[in-house]
Design an enzyme around this catalytic site. Structure first.
Site, PDB file in Angstrom:
ATOM      1  N   ASP A 146     -18.582 -26.065  36.141  1.00 25.23           N
ATOM      2  CA  ASP A 146     -19.714 -25.200  35.838  1.00 25.23           C
ATOM      3  C   ASP A 146     -19.574 -24.737  34.381  1.00 25.23           C
ATOM      4  O   ASP A 146     -18.482 -24.797  33.805  1.00 25.23           O
ATOM      5  CB  ASP A 146     -19.695 -24.008  36.803  1.00 25.23           C
ATOM      6  CG  ASP A 146     -20.813 -23.022  36.543  1.00 25.23           C
ATOM      7  OD1 ASP A 146     -21.929 -23.460  36.199  1.00 25.23           O
ATOM      8  OD2 ASP A 146     -20.572 -21.816  36.683  1.00 25.23           O
ATOM      9  N   GLU A 177     -21.526 -21.547  32.730  1.00 29.49           N
ATOM     10  CA  GLU A 177     -21.544 -20.089  32.555  1.00 29.49           C
ATOM     11  C   GLU A 177     -20.574 -19.419  33.523  1.00 29.49           C
ATOM     12  O   GLU A 177     -20.575 -19.692  34.714  1.00 29.49           O
ATOM     13  CB  GLU A 177     -22.955 -19.551  32.750  1.00 29.49           C
ATOM     14  CG  GLU A 177     -23.916 -20.018  31.665  1.00 29.49           C
ATOM     15  CD  GLU A 177     -25.324 -19.522  31.898  1.00 29.49           C
ATOM     16  OE1 GLU A 177     -25.547 -18.310  31.805  1.00 29.49           O
ATOM     17  OE2 GLU A 177     -26.201 -20.362  32.189  1.00 29.49           O
TER      18      GLU A 177
END
Length: 199
Positions: free
Chosen positions: A7, A9
């Site tokens: 991922d 953020e």
């Protein structure tokens, strides 16, 4: 052959919407996929608030230009890419990610795009595909890769659980409690060690 799916953020960059919330003084925009599992609902909520305040893409990009990756993130990515292929799978947007990726040494990212009107207001999103993180992991697996995944939010769980090894990184206590079977880490060194062990 392995490929590591991360991922963006909360894992290698700050949460863009939280930073924008802080700068704009609009507390409602702090809400992220850690709080709201329904991404379409979350984006409608965000776009309504932006329109209410007369804020568009230009103002968001001005804030993003001031954001740096999380401390240690570039070094983590550099060390990880010495060990394995890595790709960032994110529900963010090309229009948001580009300046951050430059600061991270331009890792590969698969993300979405924004629909913006002539006034620069956000009107919609162009999702790359449905359930993009899980769909991408399954596609990589279909062409001979084994995947290892790490993320921090509800929208990362599908790709983490579908991978041969999956890890939570700097996630919430609620997600940790809901998924005690997933190793959870707070430091890049620990995550890197776990990924290396899974390769």
């Amino acid at each position: 052959m392995n490929i590591v799916c991360l991922d963006m953020e909360g894992v290698v960059t700050p949460e863009i919407w939280i930073e924008f919330s802080r700068v704009s003084g609009i507390p409602e925009l702090k809400r992220t996929t850690r709080d709201e599992p329904d991404y379409a609902k979350l984006m409608r909520f965000r776009m309504d608030i932006l329109r209410e305040h007369g804020l568009g893409l230009k103002q968001i990009q001005e804030v993003i230009a001031q954001i740096d990756p999380l401390p240690g993130a570039k070094e983590f990515l550099d060390a990880l890419r010495d060990e394995a292929q890595a790709v960032i799978l994110s529900d963010t947007f090309e229009e948001f990610a580009k300046p951050l990726l430059q600061k991270l040494g331009r890792p590969t990212i698969f993300c979405n795009a924004l629909e913006v009107d002539e006034q620069g207001m956000l009107t919609g999103v162009k999702m790359r595909c449905e359930k993009s993180k899980l769909t991408t992991v399954r596609a990589l697996q279909s062409i001979g890769f084994e995947t290892i995944a790490a993320g921090d939010s509800y929208n990362d769980l599908d790709m983490i659980l579908a991978s041969k090894a999956g890890f939570l990184f700097r996630t919430t206590e609620k997600i940790k409690a809901d998924h005690p079977e997933l190793p959870a880490f707070e430091e890049y060194d620990d995550l890197l060690r776990a990924i290396k062990a899974a390769l």
